[in-house]
Enzyme design. Structure first.
Site, PDB file in Angstrom:
ATOM      1  N   LYS A  24       0.849  -1.203   0.000  1.00 31.43           N
ATOM      2  CA  LYS A  24       0.000   0.000   0.000  1.00 31.43           C
ATOM      3  C   LYS A  24       0.878   1.244   0.000  1.00 31.43           C
ATOM      4  O   LYS A  24       2.037   1.184   0.429  1.00 31.43           O
ATOM      5  CB  LYS A  24      -0.845   0.022   1.288  1.00 31.43           C
ATOM      6  CG  LYS A  24      -1.994  -0.955   1.332  1.00 31.43           C
ATOM      7  CD  LYS A  24      -2.686  -0.882   2.697  1.00 31.43           C
ATOM      8  CE  LYS A  24      -3.767  -1.927   2.830  1.00 31.43           C
ATOM      9  NZ  LYS A  24      -4.931  -1.709   1.966  1.00 31.43           N
TER      10      LYS A  24
ATOM     11  N   ARG B  15     -10.328 -11.463   1.818  1.00 31.85           N
ATOM     12  CA  ARG B  15     -11.203 -12.505   1.252  1.00 31.85           C
ATOM     13  C   ARG B  15     -10.522 -13.869   1.293  1.00 31.85           C
ATOM     14  O   ARG B  15     -11.200 -14.888   1.307  1.00 31.85           O
ATOM     15  CB  ARG B  15     -11.639 -12.100  -0.164  1.00 31.85           C
ATOM     16  CG  ARG B  15     -10.524 -12.013  -1.169  1.00 31.85           C
ATOM     17  CD  ARG B  15     -10.923 -11.196  -2.382  1.00 31.85           C
ATOM     18  NE  ARG B  15     -10.968  -9.758  -2.094  1.00 31.85           N
ATOM     19  CZ  ARG B  15     -11.303  -8.821  -2.992  1.00 31.85           C
ATOM     20  NH1 ARG B  15     -11.624  -9.165  -4.230  1.00 31.85           N
ATOM     21  NH2 ARG B  15     -11.309  -7.548  -2.655  1.00 31.85           N
TER      22      ARG B  15
END
Ligand code: NAG
Ligand code: NAG
Ligand code: ZN
Length: 518
Positions: free
Chosen positions: A293, A367
């Site tokens: 990120k 996920r």
């Protein structure tokens, strides 16, 4: 006020001077009691100040001085605003009068909440916070006709995370003013404290709340209910034997050992009654992994375990409330770091149900860990399966902090969640689970599934939900994407700036509704 305090200190009259001063100072501190009182908006053609019951009785006890002072202090008090008055009453040197808005405000169809309850939370919060700034030692709060909401507003507004500062403040413990409504008040305190626990866990830095510390903290909080609660802190070897290849692929990028936290609360006298199973994403720090990120704002990723924090806090609150329901809480806990063994873009991993996943973006790790946790959740044959996760930035783009996005295959469960959120004011909003999105995650060059949607950014929250759906066979499942509600700037008036702990109260309310069989 000084003169009141010293002259009130009769018990030390004959003692030596030093003693006398100490006791006087202590008495003075004890006298710093603040009181929050509510006032509604004026109705047409009425001259009387529309005080709440408690405020009216206070006004009588000071011969109408509160009403007088209020009316000369400025225009009528607006909803959510607060004015402080000093010296009206010997026991309450500071009185915060707060505006509750119109009397009888109820369900608001367009806002999707109970306006009256929300008004009480916001008004009480405004009063508590101003009195906190005056450093009152004690704080009493008018239930304002809704003891639970008043207690929630008080408990939530006073919370501040300063555990790691050398100069810590001790916030006053809010108490119910008067004797009525004690049960509702206590319930509100538990709801508020539940959310505050989630806030504390989310706000705490990632080097303080590792997967192990998180699990230990929850275990410790649940120790008080050991007759109805069991806690398992599953180690890596257990995950391996459970073939949780997707979860393990994320955790192995970090030096910090992963934990799969499993808590059982058996509140129903019938312990074989099908449980509500809650699953929370527990990434205690998300660097993004190899798909790193940007540096700016990365510190907020210490709260990427908000799903685990809210879910576990909800279980603790359900236990504290003694809800007659069985709940299983599951939290896959690990860090997402770019270590030497980390997932690399294009890697293929195998989930517990045998499906293979191409990991094209290592920052879509939530996920992956949830895939295995959801598979495992089915072994408890849930009556309802609800997972919460700070899953996608796209959710924040879609709804911001107004509401948690709910993706569900069950109209019944949607209805229950929606009703719960109307009551708590911590709202939910339904999002789609179309096949349209499923197609975008089930077309992958190397595997059964891809962990990012084919059109990357478009509908990112929806493709993430469609991905999770591939691991669900339960009839009543809901995925709560809480990325948008993770933190608060100033949108929710009764929360300070910082991590929000949302939607803990809505999860508790859901459990309460299911327990009541509604
Ligand atoms: C108060 O008066 C205003 C203007 O006369 C009117 O629009 C409003 O409906 C009235 N409210 C109530 C509660 O009677
Ligand atoms: C307990 O729950 C199970 C599962 O729902 C049910 O089959 C059983 O009859 C219940 N037992 C009692 C005593 O209610
Ligand atoms: Zn991520």
């Amino acid at each position: 006020m000084y003169s009141i305090a010293v002259s009130a200190c009769t018990q030390c009259f004959w003692r030596p001077l030093v003693d006398r001063c100490n006791i006087a100072a202590k008495r003075l501190k004890e006298l710093f009691t603040g009181l929050v009182l509510g006032v509604y908006e004026k109705e047409n053609g009425s001259d009387a100040t529309p005080f709440t019951q408690a405020a009216a009785s206070f006004d009588r006890s000071v011969s109408g001085k509160l009403g007088e002072t209020l009316s000369i202090s400025g225009p009528p008090l607006k909803k959510g605003k607060c004015r402080i008055f000093y010296g009206l009453h010997q026991d309450f040197p500071s009185v915060a009068v707060v505006g509750l808005g119109g009397k009888g405000a109820g369900l608001c169809g367009s806002e999707n909440w109970e306006s009256g309850r929300e008004n009480v939370r916001a008004a009480v919060a405004a009063g508590c916070r101003q009195l906190q700034e005056l450093e009152v030692a004690h704080l009493e709060v008018d239930p304002c006709g809704d003891g639970q909401s008043a207690a929630e507003g008080a408990t939530l507004s006073l919370f501040e995370y300063d555990e790691l500062k050398s100069k810590r403040k001790t916030p006053p413990v809010p108490r119910l003013h008067g004797s009525g409504d004690a049960e509702a008040w206590q319930k509100g305190v538990l709801y508020g404290e539940g959310q505050n626990l989630a806030r504390r866990l989310m706000e705490a830095p990632a080097n303080h709340v590792t997967p192990t510390v998180f699990a230990d903290t929850i275990e410790q909080k649940l120790a008080a209910f050991s007759d109805r609660v069991t806690v398992h802190k599953r180690p890596q070897s257990w995950m391996e034997s459970e073939q949780m290849g997707a979860f393990l692929s994320v955790s192995k990028g970090s030096e910090e050992p992963p934990v799969f936290l499993e808590v059982h609360y058996t509140g129903n006298p019938n312990s074989s009654q099908a449980p509500l199973v809650l699953v929370g994403k527990g990434i205690t720090f998300d660097s993004g992994g190899i798909s790193l990120k940007p540096a700016s704002g990365m510190d907020a990723m210490r709260a990427d375990m908000g799903g685990a924090a809210t879910v576990c806090s909800a279980v603790i609150t359900a236990a504290a409330l003694g809800l007659p329901i069985n709940i299983v809480g599951l939290a896959p806990l690990c860090e997402n770091m770019p270590g030497g063994k980390a997932n690399k873009p294009g890697d293929v991993v195998r989930a517990k149900n045998g499906k293979t996943i191409q990991v094209d973006n290592t920052d879509a790790e939530g996920r992956l860990i949830l895939a295995d946790a959801l598979c495992y959740a089915h072994s408890f044959k849930p009556r309802a399966l609800v997972n919460a996760a700070t899953l996608t930035g796209a959710m924040d783009v879609a709804l911001g902090s107004a509401a948690t996005g709910v993706f569900t295959n069950s109209d019944w469960l949607w209805d229950e969640l929606h009703k719960a959120s109307v009551a708590t004011g911590d709202r939910v909003w339904r999002m789609p689970l179309f096949q349209h999105y499923t197609k975008q995650v089930t077309e992958s060059a190397l595997a059964d599934l891809n962990n990012v949607g084919k059109y990357s950014r478009s509908g990112g929250a929806c493709t993430a939900a469609a991905f999770l759906k591939e691991f669900v066979t339960a009839e009543h499942w809901a995925h709560l994407d809480i990325a948008g509600v993770m933190s608060n700037k100033d949108e929710v008036p009764y929360l300070r700036k910082g991590m929000s702990g949302r939607p803990t109260r809505t999860l508790v309310e859901l459990a309460a509704a299911l327990a009541a069989g509604l």
